[in-house]
Design a protein around this motif. Sequence first.
Motif, short mmCIF file in Angstrom:
data_model
loop_
_atom_site.label_atom_id
_atom_site.label_comp_id
_atom_site.label_asym_id
_atom_site.label_seq_id
_atom_site.Cartn_x
_atom_site.Cartn_y
_atom_site.Cartn_z
N LYS A 85 -69.07 21.13 17.43
CA LYS A 85 -69.32 21.48 18.90
C LYS A 85 -69.94 22.71 18.79
N VAL A 86 -69.99 23.69 18.00
CA VAL A 86 -70.77 25.02 17.88
C VAL A 86 -72.15 24.46 17.64
N LEU A 87 -72.48 23.58 16.69
CA LEU A 87 -73.75 23.11 16.42
C LEU A 87 -74.38 22.66 17.63
N GLU A 88 -73.71 21.86 18.35
CA GLU A 88 -74.29 21.22 19.65
C GLU A 88 -74.64 22.20 20.97
N ALA A 89 -73.65 23.11 20.92
CA ALA A 89 -73.80 24.28 21.85
C ALA A 89 -75.12 25.11 21.37
N VAL A 90 -75.20 25.59 20.17
CA VAL A 90 -76.28 26.62 19.88
C VAL A 90 -77.68 25.67 19.90
N ALA A 91 -77.67 24.40 19.80
CA ALA A 91 -78.79 23.64 19.74
C ALA A 91 -79.27 23.72 21.31
N ARG A 92 -78.36 23.37 22.27
CA ARG A 92 -78.77 23.21 23.68
C ARG A 92 -79.16 24.38 24.30
N ARG B 92 -69.97 30.19 11.77
CA ARG B 92 -69.81 28.79 11.72
C ARG B 92 -71.13 27.87 11.22
N ILE B 93 -72.08 28.49 11.97
CA ILE B 93 -73.42 27.95 11.73
C ILE B 93 -73.55 28.28 10.05
N ARG B 94 -73.62 29.33 9.63
CA ARG B 94 -73.86 29.52 8.21
C ARG B 94 -73.13 28.75 7.31
N SER B 95 -71.76 28.63 7.63
CA SER B 95 -70.74 27.90 6.82
C SER B 95 -71.24 26.69 6.84
N LEU B 96 -71.73 25.75 7.84
CA LEU B 96 -72.05 24.63 8.03
C LEU B 96 -73.33 24.34 7.12
N GLU B 97 -74.27 25.19 7.39
CA GLU B 97 -75.55 24.97 6.35
C GLU B 97 -75.26 24.83 4.93
N ARG B 98 -74.11 25.85 4.56
CA ARG B 98 -73.67 25.88 3.22
C ARG B 98 -73.24 24.67 2.87
N GLU B 99 -72.38 24.02 3.54
CA GLU B 99 -71.81 22.76 3.19
C GLU B 99 -72.75 21.63 3.07
N VAL B 100 -73.73 21.57 4.20
CA VAL B 100 -74.85 20.51 4.08
C VAL B 100 -75.95 20.78 3.04
N GLY B 101 -75.87 21.99 2.70
CA GLY B 101 -77.10 22.43 1.76
C GLY B 101 -78.24 22.54 2.19
N ALA C 11 -80.79 24.39 5.74
CA ALA C 11 -80.85 25.00 7.03
C ALA C 11 -80.73 24.15 8.25
N LEU C 12 -79.98 24.39 9.33
CA LEU C 12 -80.02 23.45 10.52
C LEU C 12 -80.71 24.23 11.46
N PHE C 13 -80.77 25.60 11.21
CA PHE C 13 -81.72 26.18 12.46
C PHE C 13 -83.07 27.27 11.98
N HIS C 14 -83.94 27.06 12.69
CA HIS C 14 -84.99 28.43 12.22
C HIS C 14 -84.64 29.67 13.16
N ARG C 15 -84.26 30.72 12.70
CA ARG C 15 -84.10 31.95 13.36
C ARG C 15 -85.23 32.51 13.54
N HIS C 16 -85.67 32.95 15.01
CA HIS C 16 -86.98 33.77 15.54
C HIS C 16 -86.21 34.68 16.52
N ARG D 102 -86.90 34.88 19.53
CA ARG D 102 -86.41 34.41 21.02
C ARG D 102 -85.21 33.86 20.85
N GLY D 103 -84.64 33.45 19.77
CA GLY D 103 -83.24 32.77 19.56
C GLY D 103 -83.42 31.81 18.34
N VAL D 104 -82.91 30.50 18.38
CA VAL D 104 -83.08 29.95 17.37
C VAL D 104 -83.45 28.47 17.86
N SER D 105 -83.87 27.63 16.75
CA SER D 105 -84.54 26.20 17.42
C SER D 105 -84.17 25.26 16.05
N LEU D 106 -84.07 24.08 16.13
CA LEU D 106 -83.38 23.09 15.13
C LEU D 106 -84.57 22.83 14.40
N THR D 107 -84.10 22.90 12.99
CA THR D 107 -84.95 22.29 11.91
C THR D 107 -85.03 20.88 11.78
#
Length: 295
Positions: free
Chosen positions: A7-14, A35-44, A46-51, A53-58
């Motif tokens: 749910k956090v992943l979806e909300a951040v992406a939206r 939570r996003i950092r923990s999720l990225e460590r689990e899947v191995g 990066a799920l988001f680019h940080r910039h 203006r905010g973030v965008s999905l990789t």
Amino acid sequence: MDVADLKVLEAVARHGSMNKAAVELHTVQSNVTARIRSLEREVGVALFHRHVRGVSLTPAGQRMLPYAARIAKLVADAKLAAQDDGPPSGALTLGTLETTAALRLSPILSRFARSYPQVRLSLTTGTSCSLTADVAECRLDGAFVAGPVDHPELHVESIFKEELVLVTPRTMRSLELLRSVPDLKTIVFRMGCSYRQRLESLLAEMGILTATPLEFGSMDAIIACVAAGIGITLLPRGVVKGAAEQDLIAIHTIAPDKAYVETLFIHRHDAYVSSAMRAFVEVARSEHGALMVAA
């Protein structure tokens, strides 16, 4: 990985923002970031680019996002199925074309609200393209869209058939005059609107390839602009009938193979059809005599 992480992943992406996602989720930004950092460590990956203006999905995040939404929806459906007993209640989130809302839904919504006050019905408008995506990606329970729709994950039922007409300023009594209009403008909804696509196709068949689109967010604004002589549009006859009777605009019949469009109701094949949805279907059936959702 758990449903809360998804749910956090979806909300951040939206939202494209950790902070805005935190506001929606009623938490603080540091929790969302963790939570996003923990999720990225689990899947191995990066799920988001940080910039700045905010973030965008990789690309990896883009591939993961549809599964996150579907898993969260399945968990919510499982809970709903277990609790769905007694009179219809709970949340029902639907989408619709603005033209369908204006022409067809008022008596349905009024009767439904009176008959099932415990249902929290939410209705949002959009284009056929955006509404189809919202249903497919589990942001809406169902939606009314313009056909045709060919999506492997969606159940589709034809509900209404609308006749589209070309709408022009009242001084333009013949479509032949369109070819002589310098800098012709079309008054349309944003990209993804099926009526806009049909209008562009119709003009192309008439040899008009350079019309300039002006985008508006409401049907009333579109009709008002046509009445003011700014441009032309394509809308269901029922939507513009009143304005034509007041001699504010002119309407022009087009060929039947271009004029008629089906309004469809769509929902995911794998979605749980709640008692609230079933009740809405029954009200719509009795109001318009149309089958909507396969139970």
